[in-house]
Design a protein around this motif. Sequence first.
Motif, mmCIF file in Angstrom:
data_model
loop_
_atom_site.group_PDB
_atom_site.id
_atom_site.type_symbol
_atom_site.label_atom_id
_atom_site.label_comp_id
_atom_site.label_asym_id
_atom_site.label_seq_id
_atom_site.Cartn_x
_atom_site.Cartn_y
_atom_site.Cartn_z
ATOM 1 N N TYR A 178 0.835 -1.199 0.000
ATOM 2 C CA TYR A 178 0.000 0.000 0.000
ATOM 3 C C TYR A 178 0.868 1.247 0.000
ATOM 4 N N ASN A 179 1.897 1.232 0.843
ATOM 5 C CA ASN A 179 2.761 2.386 0.949
ATOM 6 C C ASN A 179 4.088 2.007 1.574
ATOM 7 N N GLN A 197 7.001 3.830 4.280
ATOM 8 C CA GLN A 197 7.285 4.938 5.171
ATOM 9 C C GLN A 197 8.746 4.909 5.584
ATOM 10 N N LEU A 205 6.006 9.531 3.809
ATOM 11 C CA LEU A 205 5.117 8.439 3.425
ATOM 12 C C LEU A 205 4.953 8.506 1.918
ATOM 13 N N GLN A 218 2.851 6.682 -1.117
ATOM 14 C CA GLN A 218 1.824 5.732 -1.505
ATOM 15 C C GLN A 218 2.344 4.893 -2.679
ATOM 16 N N LYS A 244 3.944 -1.273 4.039
ATOM 17 C CA LYS A 244 2.639 -1.726 4.506
ATOM 18 C C LYS A 244 2.018 -2.595 3.437
ATOM 19 N N ASN A 279 -6.038 -4.440 5.009
ATOM 20 C CA ASN A 279 -6.132 -3.935 6.380
ATOM 21 C C ASN A 279 -6.576 -5.016 7.339
ATOM 22 N N THR A 280 -6.438 -6.267 6.956
ATOM 23 C CA THR A 280 -6.761 -7.350 7.876
ATOM 24 C C THR A 280 -5.648 -8.375 7.839
ATOM 25 N N GLY A 281 -5.588 -9.155 8.878
ATOM 26 C CA GLY A 281 -4.570 -10.187 8.940
ATOM 27 C C GLY A 281 -3.187 -9.573 8.972
ATOM 28 N N THR A 307 -7.346 2.724 14.295
ATOM 29 C CA THR A 307 -6.516 1.526 14.219
ATOM 30 C C THR A 307 -5.282 1.700 15.099
ATOM 31 N N TYR A 348 -8.692 -2.897 15.171
ATOM 32 C CA TYR A 348 -9.483 -1.962 14.363
ATOM 33 C C TYR A 348 -10.884 -1.971 14.944
ATOM 34 N N ASN A 371 -7.622 -7.619 14.338
ATOM 35 C CA ASN A 371 -7.796 -7.993 12.933
ATOM 36 C C ASN A 371 -6.475 -8.326 12.249
ATOM 37 N N PHE A 407 -7.680 4.209 9.264
ATOM 38 C CA PHE A 407 -7.938 3.415 8.076
ATOM 39 C C PHE A 407 -9.132 3.996 7.336
ATOM 40 N N GLY A 456 -9.674 2.850 3.921
ATOM 41 C CA GLY A 456 -9.746 2.067 2.688
ATOM 42 C C GLY A 456 -8.441 1.974 1.950
ATOM 43 N N GLY A 457 -7.420 2.570 2.472
ATOM 44 C CA GLY A 457 -6.120 2.490 1.811
ATOM 45 C C GLY A 457 -5.009 2.606 2.818
ATOM 46 N N GLY A 458 -3.784 2.708 2.343
ATOM 47 C CA GLY A 458 -2.644 2.812 3.240
ATOM 48 C C GLY A 458 -2.524 4.205 3.804
ATOM 49 N N THR A 459 -2.495 4.329 5.100
ATOM 50 C CA THR A 459 -2.373 5.635 5.720
ATOM 51 C C THR A 459 -1.152 5.670 6.620
ATOM 52 N N GLU A 460 -0.748 6.869 6.963
ATOM 53 C CA GLU A 460 0.463 7.077 7.731
ATOM 54 C C GLU A 460 0.277 6.562 9.153
ATOM 55 N N ALA A 461 1.287 5.854 9.647
ATOM 56 C CA ALA A 461 1.292 5.357 11.011
ATOM 57 C C ALA A 461 2.114 6.299 11.874
#
Lengths: 116, 114
Positions: free
Chosen positions: A31-32, A34, A49, A51, A93, A97-99, B31, B50, B55, B96, B98-103
């Motif tokens: 996904y991205n 960092q 970051l 994407q 990443k 968003n699961t597992g 998250t 989440y 998850n 979150f 729906g996509g990759g966001t900054e942690a």
Amino acid sequence: KQEVTQIPAALSVPEGENLVLNCSFTDSAIYNLQWFRQDPGKGLTSLLLIQSSQREQTSGRLNASLDKSSGRSTLYIAASQPGDSATYLCAVKGAGNTGTASKLTFGTGTRLQVTL
Amino acid sequence: ETGVTQSPTHLIKTRGQQVTLRCSSQSGHNTVSWYQQALGQGPQFIFQYYREEENGRGNFPPRFSGLQFPNYSSELNVNALELDDSALYLCASSLFRGGGTEAFFGQGTRLTVV
């Protein structure tokens, strides 16, 4: 299984020098990516970051590039300063968003020392 | 400042004891993830929550467990502590959408098991 490698493991440069840190990853389904900075015994500070659809990001003296197809990223630091001394970590990443796909996978970092 | 705070900053425990580490996420983030960082290594993923549900989980035994609360704060619990659990524990929050966001990471909790 995603694996992230950072080269070099350690780097010492004189103040004012431009430098490049390298990061490679084995699975391009990300996904991205960092870049983080970590001072000794401290937490992680996010620097940039990128994407998966982007090629590069810039913040001040920092520029990060991403070539997803070849599994590579570089962090370019211009005009290095003693305050830049720290460990630099890259993390990817996974595409989900699961597992375990949701996790960040880190390299072991490049320890940078900028000398006067 | 990332807006992510962890407590305590340092902790010493005896082998076999239990420990709870706490994390307050950045406002609005849904998250939270926990990572373990051994000396000289990159952080390793423990698990992710989440909307109060786990998850995602890394390669850690069940004695590592967690909770996320409605206010998005969270806990990491470790039972039956072992010497190898000595590490820096990092909490990260993100939003979150729906996509990759900054942690964004907290400053960490240094756990020493003796």
